[in-house]
Design an enzyme around this catalytic site. Structure first.
Site, short mmCIF file in Angstrom:
data_model
loop_
_atom_site.label_atom_id
_atom_site.label_comp_id
_atom_site.label_asym_id
_atom_site.label_seq_id
_atom_site.Cartn_x
_atom_site.Cartn_y
_atom_site.Cartn_z
N HIS A 83 8.11 3.03 4.03
CA HIS A 83 9.51 3.46 4.10
C HIS A 83 10.17 3.14 5.44
O HIS A 83 11.38 2.90 5.50
CB HIS A 83 9.59 4.97 3.84
CG HIS A 83 10.95 5.46 3.46
ND1 HIS A 83 11.59 5.10 2.30
CD2 HIS A 83 11.82 6.29 4.10
CE1 HIS A 83 12.76 5.69 2.21
NE2 HIS A 83 12.94 6.41 3.30
N SER A 117 17.48 4.47 3.73
CA SER A 117 17.11 5.67 2.99
C SER A 117 18.35 6.50 2.63
O SER A 117 19.16 6.07 1.83
CB SER A 117 16.10 6.46 3.82
OG SER A 117 15.51 7.49 3.08
#
Length: 489
Positions: free
Chosen positions: A395, A202
């Site tokens: 995610h 990320s």
């Protein structure tokens, strides 16, 4: 426990006294932010009700509860792995702590966490699941970074993060410009190697793209960059929490520590079965939903280590990307942009300058790193060597997924070894390789849910109508909570 302090110096490329474009009121303290935030989602009643002492201990395994409270070094020591802390100083005087699983002579690999995360993310799920353990067991000298402002890197040679507002004046731009170069130079100096492999998750990918495009000399120090849930473009970000995030920053202001690490979230979310469900649904609305890959037994460990602290300017910068549909520097407003950048709008990061091999790993259920945005990124990067799409993954499944050990981790290792041995050529460019990972039957048996959450398994990332409905309902709920903060939530 050995400590190393290395200072690296290089020329500043962008001005240092930054202020965000948006002007907001100040004065709220970070802990009150967290309490209000939890109250909005029904996870922390303002009247103190619903709290049941001992629910966490009575419901979850003792080892899980212990891991939720241990820091990175303590986790490594508990599971009988060697552990070291090393400190490196950036050019702008931030002191960063890196945690190392040392293997002298082994090839170095640097792992860099995402927003509100820390070094613990790579080991939190335990030795049979954590990527850092996997790499160490396969012969690597493992270094886990901590970016400025998180629980392990709240230090500065001149500023006090508790009292000096000037400390909190950075975004992930500065992490890419200063933190990553300091980490890379420090690790290479300590190990004696000329190059290392880099793994980012990320924000750890965003900051790498900043560094490699703005300081292209660092491309030559990277064997291969593995980008887990990469974030650059954000037009298709699917989380229903976007509007709430904008509203939050409007209320609380700029340049302050956002959700510093504490056990508040852990204690409140695991006060009762009702609150566990509430926090789980919030987690799904943020990261995307994939029940099949989530080790729900370990959810307390997740909230024991996250949030790890950051500066509010970091998510604000991401929100700017979502609005502008660009991957660009921070927008301070026309006047200051003109002074800093020489033009009214912030410049784009020049992705064509990233020559290091880049492997992309992303999921179809990811609310923060949408498939369309990653594929746009893949077309602009000049040296993509892996383009791997995991069906249903969200995610966090890249690092915490139940099946990560037998699916993505061996692939990461294979790509790393190929490029560390001087490999040339593309492994998988162009159209993404799509994979739907099948769970190992043993894994589905081991990870039982202590709290039954009545909801269908799988992903709703592709269901636009349901996603829009969720967002509308959530916005109405938040507006009511904000207008009536003491009402029953």
């Amino acid at each position: 426990m050995p400590q190393t302090i290395i200072r690296t110096n290089y020329s500043a490329l962008v001005g240092s006294e930054y202020k965000p474009r948006f002007r907001f009121s100040h004065g709220s303290n970070a802990m009150r932010h967290a309490i209000w935030f939890l109250a909005v989602f029904g996870a922390f009643p303002l009247d103190g009700s619903w709290v049941s002492a001992g629910f966490l201990e009575d419901t979850y395994p003792a080892s899980v509860v212990e891991d939720a409270h241990l820091n990175t070094i303590q986790l490594l020591e508990k599971y009988k792995y060697p552990a070291e802390t090393h400190k490196f100083v950036t050019e702008d005087n931030y002191v960063l702590s890196l945690h190392r699983i040392p293997r002298p002579g082994g090839k170095p690999v640097l792992l860099v966490h995402g927003l509100q995360d820390s070094s613990s993310t790579w080991i939190a799920m335990g030795p049979h699941s954590g990527l850092a353990y996997f790499l160490y067991d396969n012969g690597y000298d493992v270094w886990m970074g901590n970016c400025r402002g998180n629980r392990y890197s709240r230090e500065h040679l001149k500023l006090n993060p508790n009292t000096d507002r000037a400390y909190w004046s950075f975004s992930w731009h500065e992490i890419g410009m200063y933190d990553l170069p300091a980490m890379i130079d420090g690790v290479l100096q300590k190990t004696g190697y000329q190059k290392l492999s880099y793994i980012g998750h990320s924000q750890g990918t965003t900051s790498f793209f900043v560094m490699a495009s703005s300081r292209p000399e660092y491309n030559s120090k990277i064997h291969v960059m593995s980008a887990l849930a990469p974030v650059a473009f954000m037009k298709h970000m699917g989380t229903p929490l976007v509007s709430f995030a904008r509203l939050t920053f409007t209320m609380f202001g700029e340049n302050y520590e956002l959700f510093p690490h504490s056990f508040l979230f852990l204690n409140q979310c695991f006060s009762s079965a009702h609150l566990v469900k509430t926090c789980m649904h919030f987690y799904w609305n943020l990261a995307g939903k994939n029940r099949e890959e989530q080790n729900v037994t370990m959810f307390p460990v997740t909230l024991g280590h996250i949030p790890a602290g950051c500066n509010a300017k970091q998510p604000m910068h991401y929100l700017q990307l979502q609005t502008s549909d660009r991957f660009c520097m921070y927008d301070y407003g026309d006047e200051k942009n003109q002074r800093l950048y020489g033009k009214a709008h912030p410049p784009d990061y020049r992705l064509e300058r990233i020559t290091a091999p880049v492997a992309l790993y992303y999921g179809t259920a990811d609310f923060l790193s949408a498939v369309e945005d990653v594929q746009r990124l893949a077309k602009l990067l000049p040296n993509v060597v892996e383009n791997h799409l995991y069906r249903k993954w969200n995610h966090m499944d890249m690092i915490w997924g139940i099946s990560a050990r037998h699916s993505i981790q061996p692939r990461i290792l294979e790509i790393m070894q190929h490029w560390e041995s001087g490999g040339i050529g593309a492994n998988n460019m162009g159209s993404p390789l799509e994979e739907e990972v099948e769970l190992n039957p043993k894994e589905t048996i081991v990870f039982e849910n202590p709290v039954e959450i009545q909801d269908e398994a799988g992903s709703f990332a592709g269901n636009e109508e349901e996603r829009k409905s969720d967002q509308e309902d959530l916005e109405k709920y938040l507006i009511n909570a904000i207008n009536n903060p003491t009402s029953e939530l």
